[in-house]
Motif scaffolding. Structure first.
Motif, PDB file in Angstrom:
ATOM      1  N   UNK A   1       0.844  -1.207   0.000  1.00 44.05           N
ATOM      2  CA  UNK A   1       0.000   0.000   0.000  1.00 44.05           C
ATOM      3  C   UNK A   1       0.875   1.252   0.000  1.00 44.05           C
ATOM      4  N   UNK A   2       1.862   1.212   0.864  1.00 45.34           N
ATOM      5  CA  UNK A   2       2.739   2.351   1.060  1.00 45.34           C
ATOM      6  C   UNK A   2       3.488   2.708  -0.226  1.00 45.34           C
ATOM      7  N   UNK A   3       3.850   1.680  -0.976  1.00 51.00           N
ATOM      8  CA  UNK A   3       4.586   1.903  -2.224  1.00 51.00           C
ATOM      9  C   UNK A   3       3.639   2.219  -3.374  1.00 51.00           C
ATOM     10  N   UNK A   4       2.352   2.271  -3.081  1.00 47.63           N
ATOM     11  CA  UNK A   4       1.368   2.657  -4.100  1.00 47.63           C
ATOM     12  C   UNK A   4       1.096   1.565  -5.124  1.00 47.63           C
ATOM     13  N   UNK A   5       1.379   0.298  -4.785  1.00 42.76           N
ATOM     14  CA  UNK A   5       1.136  -0.784  -5.741  1.00 42.76           C
ATOM     15  C   UNK A   5      -0.350  -1.117  -5.777  1.00 42.76           C
TER      16      UNK A   5
ATOM     17  N   UNK B   1       3.996  -8.110  13.771  1.00 43.12           N
ATOM     18  CA  UNK B   1       4.765  -7.971  12.527  1.00 43.12           C
ATOM     19  C   UNK B   1       5.606  -6.709  12.575  1.00 43.12           C
ATOM     20  N   UNK B   2       6.537  -6.608  11.639  1.00 43.97           N
ATOM     21  CA  UNK B   2       7.487  -5.492  11.654  1.00 43.97           C
ATOM     22  C   UNK B   2       7.901  -5.170  10.223  1.00 43.97           C
ATOM     23  N   UNK B   3       7.964  -3.863   9.917  1.00 45.67           N
ATOM     24  CA  UNK B   3       8.525  -3.442   8.631  1.00 45.67           C
ATOM     25  C   UNK B   3       9.814  -2.696   8.928  1.00 45.67           C
ATOM     26  N   UNK B   4      10.876  -2.992   8.164  1.00 45.57           N
ATOM     27  CA  UNK B   4      12.125  -2.247   8.323  1.00 45.57           C
ATOM     28  C   UNK B   4      12.362  -1.419   7.064  1.00 45.57           C
ATOM     29  N   UNK B   5      12.927  -0.244   7.244  1.00 45.98           N
ATOM     30  CA  UNK B   5      13.235   0.615   6.097  1.00 45.98           C
ATOM     31  C   UNK B   5      14.239   1.699   6.501  1.00 45.98           C
ATOM     32  N   UNK B   6      14.970   2.173   5.508  1.00 46.71           N
ATOM     33  CA  UNK B   6      15.845   3.329   5.745  1.00 46.71           C
ATOM     34  C   UNK B   6      15.175   4.610   5.273  1.00 46.71           C
ATOM     35  N   UNK B   7      13.958   4.478   4.742  1.00 48.02           N
ATOM     36  CA  UNK B   7      13.267   5.613   4.138  1.00 48.02           C
ATOM     37  C   UNK B   7      12.294   6.237   5.158  1.00 48.02           C
ATOM     38  N   UNK B   8      12.625   7.441   5.604  1.00 49.44           N
ATOM     39  CA  UNK B   8      11.835   8.116   6.636  1.00 49.44           C
ATOM     40  C   UNK B   8      10.395   8.379   6.205  1.00 49.44           C
ATOM     41  N   UNK B   9      10.199   8.667   4.930  1.00 46.76           N
ATOM     42  CA  UNK B   9       8.834   8.951   4.434  1.00 46.76           C
ATOM     43  C   UNK B   9       7.973   7.693   4.494  1.00 46.76           C
ATOM     44  N   UNK B  10       8.568   6.568   4.101  1.00 45.25           N
ATOM     45  CA  UNK B  10       7.830   5.297   4.158  1.00 45.25           C
ATOM     46  C   UNK B  10       7.487   4.968   5.614  1.00 45.25           C
ATOM     47  N   UNK B  11       8.437   5.204   6.502  1.00 50.76           N
ATOM     48  CA  UNK B  11       8.191   4.923   7.923  1.00 50.76           C
ATOM     49  C   UNK B  11       7.005   5.748   8.435  1.00 50.76           C
ATOM     50  N   UNK B  12       6.976   7.024   8.083  1.00 55.94           N
ATOM     51  CA  UNK B  12       5.876   7.892   8.546  1.00 55.94           C
ATOM     52  C   UNK B  12       4.541   7.437   7.971  1.00 55.94           C
TER      53      UNK B  12
END
Ligand SMILES: Cc1ncc(COP(=O)(O)O)c(C=O)c1O
Length: 370
Positions: free
Chosen positions: A72-76, A197-208
């Motif tokens: 969802x976050x990636x707009x797929x 569950x957990x999502x990991x990312x280095x992208x601050x926008x995705x985290x928000x």
């Protein structure tokens, strides 16, 4: 408690080792009156991010949601294709279908992971992402997969549900892709007493964005900025996970030790999952392969040894996936493996005495001493 002399797994053992600390912690959280999200969850997220070698970790309700909300976050969505492995747990492909995108499968190799040599053939103009699944706790060949993704401008979404702490050339699962997704289900290597569950990312926008999506789009208590969902982690689970996270590296090491013993003892009679150069799997599952799988499983059951098949039916042959149009023969390696794989007991609290019993009986079976 399993009735087998050698159970496949016995989750209560881990609890017994940590019981006092866990009960005191649960008592503290219950007394705090903060039961969903809040400081325990935030602390767990910080510590999990550090463990995985990423900037952000965002907890959600389960590992399926962590994949789905990442999509969802990636707009797929409709019209997009995401390439993944056909031999995973159903949730990997489900998360793609759940955003109305199309799961596209590509065959695996001897490691049970996406075969980079076949991956490019599955790419079409509609492909938006690749979802390697680090199956059994073994990281896929991320150099090759990332190279393909970069050349075709595709996202990499790691399904690392089974691989927390596993590394590929020294880098942790979940730190390669735009996002990494983990399950904290009781059977996973870092396990809650329920779903997580957990999502990991280095992208601050995705985290928000994920923090909004998991909590009804709420920026503050009363202000909702997007349509979101309810996919939050409980404070009690986070507090327990924080305790367990401190032991995870040692537990993974214990699993690696048991795996090395299996490799050495069984190498001559079955195909064992020996890691290649630069791989440090965590053995969420220890899976051997043999043409005589069903016979062996029955034999071991008769000797009080519990084993499992993860997973007997590849996703492309599941009824749920019928509309995707695959058939028997579409992915020969995954299909052959489905008929040959057998998961042996192996978990951090396993004992060498139990393991010796498994080994002895497998050798008896193959050496005709049955
Ligand atoms: C590879 C894989 N992906 C996704 C999931 C889904 O995780 P959960 O059961 O926490 O929703 C699992 C867990 O079973 C899994 O093994």
């Amino acid at each position: 408690m399993s009735s087998a002399n050698v159970p496949f797994v016995e989750l209560g053992r881990q609890y017994q080792g940590l019981r006092k600390e866990i009960l005191e912690t649960i008592d503290r959280v219950l007394a705090s009156g903060q039961y969903i999200l809040g400081p325990e969850v935030e602390a767990f997220e910080r510590e999990a991010a550090e463990f995985c070698g990423v900037t952000h970790a965002i907890s959600v309700a389960n590992g399926s949601d962590s994949l789905w909300l990442s999509m969802k976050c990636l707009g797929l969505g409709a019209g997009d294709e995401v390439i993944t492995a056909p031999n995973s747990f159903i949730a990997s492909a489900w998360s793609i279908a759940a955003v109305d995108a199309t799961p596209v499968f590509s065959d695996v190799d001897d490691t049970f992971n996406l075969d980079p040599a076949k991956l490019e053939q599955a790419i079409t103009p509609r492909t938006k992402a690749i979802m390697p699944v680090h199956l059994t706790g073994r990281v896929a060949n991320m150099d090759a997969i990332q190279d393909i993704a970069t050349r075709h401008k595709l996202h990499v979404i790691e399904d690392a549900a089974q691989a927390i702490g596993a590394t590929w050339r020294g880098k942790k699962a979940g730190s390669f892709g735009i996002v990494g997704s983990f399950s904290l289900h009781p059977l996973k290597n870092l396990a809650a007493f329920g779903d997580g569950g957990l999502v990991t990312t280095d992208d601050g926008k995705i985290a928000e964005q994920l923090k909004l999506l998991r909590n009804h789009g709420l920026k503050t208590r009363d202000e909702s900025v997007i349509w979101g969902y309810n996919s939050r982690l409980d404070a009690v689970q986070a507090a327990v996970l924080r305790i367990k996270l401190r032991h995870l590296a040692a537990w993974n090491k214990a699993s690696q030790g048991f795996a090395a013993r299996y490799h050495a003892a069984l190498d001559k009679v079955v195909t064992v999952p020996k890691p290649g150069d630069g791989e440090a799997p965590i053995y969420h599952r220890y899976i051997i392969q043999t043409d005589r799988r069903d016979e062996l499983q029955k034999f071991l059951a008769g000797r009080g040894i519990d084993t499992k098949v993860n997973y007997p039916t590849p996703i492309h042959l599941q009824e749920a996936a019928a509309k995707l149009g695959y058939k028997k023969g579409s992915f020969p390696v995954a299909e052959r493996q489905a008929g040959q794989i057998l998961s042996l007991p192996l978990y951090p609290e396993f004992t060498q005495v139990e393991q010796d019993k498994v080994i002895e009986n497998i050798l008896d079976f193959f050496n005709g001493r049955a």
